[in-house]
Write a protein that holds these residues in place. Sequence first.
Motif, PDB file in Angstrom:
ATOM      1  N   UNK A  21      43.300  -7.875  21.068  1.00  0.00           N
ATOM      2  CA  UNK A  21      45.094  -8.074  21.199  1.00  0.00           C
ATOM      3  C   UNK A  21      45.481  -8.971  20.781  1.00  0.00           C
ATOM      4  N   UNK A  22      44.761 -10.420  21.033  1.00  0.00           N
ATOM      5  CA  UNK A  22      44.926 -11.524  20.962  1.00  0.00           C
ATOM      6  C   UNK A  22      44.439 -12.118  18.903  1.00  0.00           C
ATOM      7  N   UNK A  23      45.679 -12.470  18.439  1.00  0.00           N
ATOM      8  CA  UNK A  23      45.000 -13.055  17.439  1.00  0.00           C
ATOM      9  C   UNK A  23      44.678 -14.762  17.656  1.00  0.00           C
ATOM     10  N   UNK A  24      43.690 -15.286  16.719  1.00  0.00           N
ATOM     11  CA  UNK A  24      43.865 -16.564  17.395  1.00  0.00           C
ATOM     12  C   UNK A  24      44.847 -17.380  16.223  1.00  0.00           C
ATOM     13  N   UNK A  25      44.758 -16.392  14.994  1.00  0.00           N
ATOM     14  CA  UNK A  25      45.323 -17.558  13.900  1.00  0.00           C
ATOM     15  C   UNK A  25      46.838 -17.168  14.033  1.00  0.00           C
ATOM     16  N   UNK A  26      47.103 -16.441  14.917  1.00  0.00           N
ATOM     17  CA  UNK A  26      48.949 -16.469  15.273  1.00  0.00           C
ATOM     18  C   UNK A  26      49.384 -17.238  15.612  1.00  0.00           C
ATOM     19  N   UNK A  27      50.371 -17.803  15.350  1.00  0.00           N
ATOM     20  CA  UNK A  27      50.863 -18.840  15.757  1.00  0.00           C
ATOM     21  C   UNK A  27      51.970 -18.869  16.983  1.00  0.00           C
ATOM     22  N   UNK A  28      51.173 -19.825  17.703  1.00  0.00           N
ATOM     23  CA  UNK A  28      51.208 -19.971  19.166  1.00  0.00           C
ATOM     24  C   UNK A  28      52.384 -21.242  19.760  1.00  0.00           C
ATOM     25  N   UNK A  29      53.792 -20.836  20.324  1.00  0.00           N
ATOM     26  CA  UNK A  29      54.594 -22.122  20.257  1.00  0.00           C
ATOM     27  C   UNK A  29      54.236 -22.355  22.266  1.00  0.00           C
ATOM     28  N   UNK A  30      53.151 -22.948  22.725  1.00  0.00           N
ATOM     29  CA  UNK A  30      52.843 -23.925  24.273  1.00  0.00           C
ATOM     30  C   UNK A  30      53.950 -24.620  24.457  1.00  0.00           C
ATOM     31  N   UNK A  31      54.555 -24.313  25.312  1.00  0.00           N
ATOM     32  CA  UNK A  31      55.147 -25.596  25.859  1.00  0.00           C
ATOM     33  C   UNK A  31      54.788 -25.819  27.922  1.00  0.00           C
ATOM     34  N   UNK A  32      54.811 -27.064  28.306  1.00  0.00           N
ATOM     35  CA  UNK A  32      54.114 -27.435  29.167  1.00  0.00           C
ATOM     36  C   UNK A  32      56.083 -27.306  30.877  1.00  0.00           C
ATOM     37  N   UNK A  33      55.107 -26.647  31.463  1.00  0.00           N
ATOM     38  CA  UNK A  33      56.480 -26.276  32.235  1.00  0.00           C
ATOM     39  C   UNK A  33      55.705 -26.910  34.096  1.00  0.00           C
ATOM     40  N   UNK A  34      55.129 -27.756  33.996  1.00  0.00           N
ATOM     41  CA  UNK A  34      54.708 -28.201  34.914  1.00  0.00           C
ATOM     42  C   UNK A  34      55.594 -29.312  36.186  1.00  0.00           C
ATOM     43  N   UNK A  35      55.505 -28.963  36.714  1.00  0.00           N
ATOM     44  CA  UNK A  35      56.468 -29.889  37.530  1.00  0.00           C
ATOM     45  C   UNK A  35      57.180 -30.835  37.004  1.00  0.00           C
ATOM     46  N   UNK A  36      56.607 -31.883  36.130  1.00  0.00           N
ATOM     47  CA  UNK A  36      56.447 -33.043  36.213  1.00  0.00           C
ATOM     48  C   UNK A  36      57.615 -33.084  35.254  1.00  0.00           C
ATOM     49  N   UNK A  37      57.159 -31.654  33.422  1.00  0.00           N
ATOM     50  CA  UNK A  37      58.180 -31.745  32.686  1.00  0.00           C
ATOM     51  C   UNK A  37      59.080 -31.089  33.382  1.00  0.00           C
ATOM     52  N   UNK A  38      59.493 -29.791  34.200  1.00  0.00           N
ATOM     53  CA  UNK A  38      60.144 -29.026  34.666  1.00  0.00           C
ATOM     54  C   UNK A  38      61.194 -30.153  34.460  1.00  0.00           C
ATOM     55  N   UNK A  39      61.030 -31.581  35.219  1.00  0.00           N
ATOM     56  CA  UNK A  39      61.873 -32.097  35.805  1.00  0.00           C
ATOM     57  C   UNK A  39      62.459 -33.421  34.462  1.00  0.00           C
ATOM     58  N   UNK A  40      61.792 -32.544  34.089  1.00  0.00           N
ATOM     59  CA  UNK A  40      62.163 -33.743  31.935  1.00  0.00           C
ATOM     60  C   UNK A  40      63.195 -32.660  31.631  1.00  0.00           C
ATOM     61  N   UNK A  41      63.653 -31.833  32.719  1.00  0.00           N
ATOM     62  CA  UNK A  41      64.265 -30.835  32.035  1.00  0.00           C
ATOM     63  C   UNK A  41      64.086 -29.151  30.457  1.00  0.00           C
ATOM     64  N   UNK A  42      63.159 -29.172  30.851  1.00  0.00           N
ATOM     65  CA  UNK A  42      62.128 -28.410  30.055  1.00  0.00           C
ATOM     66  C   UNK A  42      62.614 -27.135  30.402  1.00  0.00           C
TER      67      UNK A  42
END
Lengths: 618, 239
Positions: A21-42
């Motif tokens: 069900x997942x097309x590897x060619x389909x565009x995907x935006x991945x954004x890091x929401x680990x604690x460090x990045x959350x602290x940046x206001x992610x």
Amino acid sequence: MTSKIKSFDELKSVQERLKAGRDPKKPCITICVGTGCLAYGTRKLVDNFREELAKRDLTGKIDFRTSGCHGFCERGPMVVISPEKIFYQRVGLADAGEIIDKTVLNGEIIDRLLYVDPQTGEKYVHEDDVPFYKKQTRLVFGQNSKVDPESMDDYLAIGGYSALGKALTGMKPEEIIQEVIKANLRGRGGGGFPAGLKWDETRKAKGEPKYVICNADEGDPGAYMDRSLLEGNPHLVLEGMIIGAYAIGSSQGYIYVRNEYPLAVKNIHIAMRQAREAGLLGENILGSGFNFDLKINRGGGAFVCGESSALFASLEGRAGEPRAKYIHATHKGLYDKPTNLNNVETWGNVPFIIEKGADWYAGIGTEGSKGTKIFSLVGKINNTGLVEVPMGTTLRKIVFEIGGGIPGGKKFKAIQTGGPSGGCIPEAHIDLPVDFDELTKIGSMMGSGGMIVMDENNCMVDVAKYFTNFLVNESCGKCVPCREGIRRMRDILVDIADGKGREGDVELLQKMAQGIIDGALCALGNSAPNPVMSTIRYFRDEYEAHIKEKRCPAGVCRALITYSIDPEKCTGCTLCAKVCPTKAAGGVKKKAHTIDPAKCTKCGACRESCKFDSIIVR
Amino acid sequence: MVNLTIDNRKIEAEAGRTILEVARENGIVIPTLCTHESLEPTGSCRLCVVEAKQGKRTRIVTSCLYPVAEGLTVDTKSERVMNVRRLVLQLLLARCPESAQLKEMAAEMGVGAEPRFTPDKDNVKCILCRMCVRTCEKVVGVSAIGFSYRGTEKKVCTPFQEESATCIGCGACAYICPTGHIEMETTKTGDSRTIWGRTFKMATCTVCGRYFAPEDQLKYISRTADVPLENLAVCISCR
């Protein structure tokens, strides 16, 4: 949501369905929401992306995934655009729309969001090319960027729980243990004890029930690899634990996680619920007849509760105090029953060993230490973050190639490994291959994987004072050498830093250290003198300078330093006068400034602000 | 039975017993500050450490907890051991400079105060040997006292340092305290005693008329031992 999976075959078909069900060619935006990045206001950036996608009627047409920590915390917030894996760092909250329009829809690279190597000035477009990632071996941690920690489907789609299926349906418990012994998986929490042997002892021990525990009471200053693994890929840890429980013959497990890790607590809760619903946790797992369930216990913030016997006491509802371990926990642990305790990262390694085999696993690392290790690289380092490397990687590679070296062109001085009770390793050992045994040989230890880099502006007496003080505050107070001894060592270190050190202090510290190492009840006390011992061993001249010459060579210990301005270098830019909180620094514009020693509090603000290196600290 | 060596003496001992027990039975003195024959060992004072060799491995172990085993070789006075004991005593002397018992013990072992340790000034004589807490929990069975805080701040007290509703005023904690830290005050007439901030009314002996035990303690014994209170109204001397 997945309905109950009743067999390994069914698991495989679920994985296939999800993958298909997942097309590897389909565009995907991945954004890091680990604690460090959350602290940046992610979190706000995530909302902005969702809004911008909706505005363009792209919701669902372009995949959007929030993931756990990618490790490159220095450069967050981070966005990766698949399938090309274009890597944007320090992404602004307002950049979402532009990224969608230019990069996702038109393949155009936004130059200002690319990573630039601070040492070479080279610019990188793709995540895999960035030296920070390229030089790592991200075996355990690498999955973090491929899954949304709240989505079990994501985990299943990358083949998650295959190792569990293989173990439950194709392997006897003893075979699993033999595989882990053969892989020589050693405990990542600090002790380095072979996990397979521990499992074997627990399996063979008399007494029911048997418990398995995940130690997620990570507490070393600056260390957060277990946190990021639990937050970012909780199913991996769960899978490892369920396999371990099956091998050991346990039906009840606990995850002891510190309450200061709310996101880890939340994500592991979600993962457990999902696993129960899918029949991967609870009764008759994958139709194998094996039952196992878990409870989460949130720790109250005592560092000593990371010590196994103190952890058991805490789990049982008593004060977190250790006991002497002459009878191993494998025989008498939690509630005096056979107990197997491993830390988060150790459990996280298990699925890979089962899935790919012990021979493959043992091919990574050194003779005595197999596999990879995740380190948290912090302090005076350009690329602050989490790095995973094969055992045996040199400190030089970790610090200079992956870590990007020391900021501001300063000189490397030492690296503290093994947390507060580890040791400071000097530059002379920078080519040391990092594994359990090598670190112990030179007076430090692996610990759970904290690495704190220090440069020429760090005073080693001050560093020893800091860590010793941390341990004074974290001693449980049960035994005399630890409770009374460490604070007396701290007092002497404070005296030395204040210019009140006496002849013979160094020798006294060494004698006390030996008494505490030999005399303390638990590992916290036994290793508490390490920072003092290792700094004396490698930086004795600094101690001598403080004691005999009343001088702090690094210019840190306030009682021993004075600030002045070099009139040759000073341009009279007035910046120091502006930042000085006590108006000690000042002068006429465009003429050399001066510092009034009577007013100066030695806070260092002038030194940090000066662009001409004209502040002299002696 | 197992065969072991303590200070070069060959000794046969029952398996499962501790080094400390076996040493003492054989007249070998190992100093301790937190052991008592009616209490389970806790291993907190660290004075009783010894050097133990089992196979190729030599290490410092806690003799009050370490079980004897076949082939074990124990040195109770090695230099490493004495270094720990000296340190422990010097640390305790600095913590409780007023304690006569500690001074005596240090003198016996030839240990003087370490001049580099500034003696604490809070007049605390508690060495946190935990004997009072263990007695209250395991022997008396009321757990009226326990520990508060952690590390250097750790102290023995009642919960929230308030008057304890479960304390029966028996004074076992004060009797067992090796340094006299726990204070129990009795009025001149003996009609009441005060301990841990709470005052207990004393009962009189129906024979001799003297005050002999807190009323709460008698009620507690009556309840837990299922003995009528009247049967407990006579003091030990008159029984």
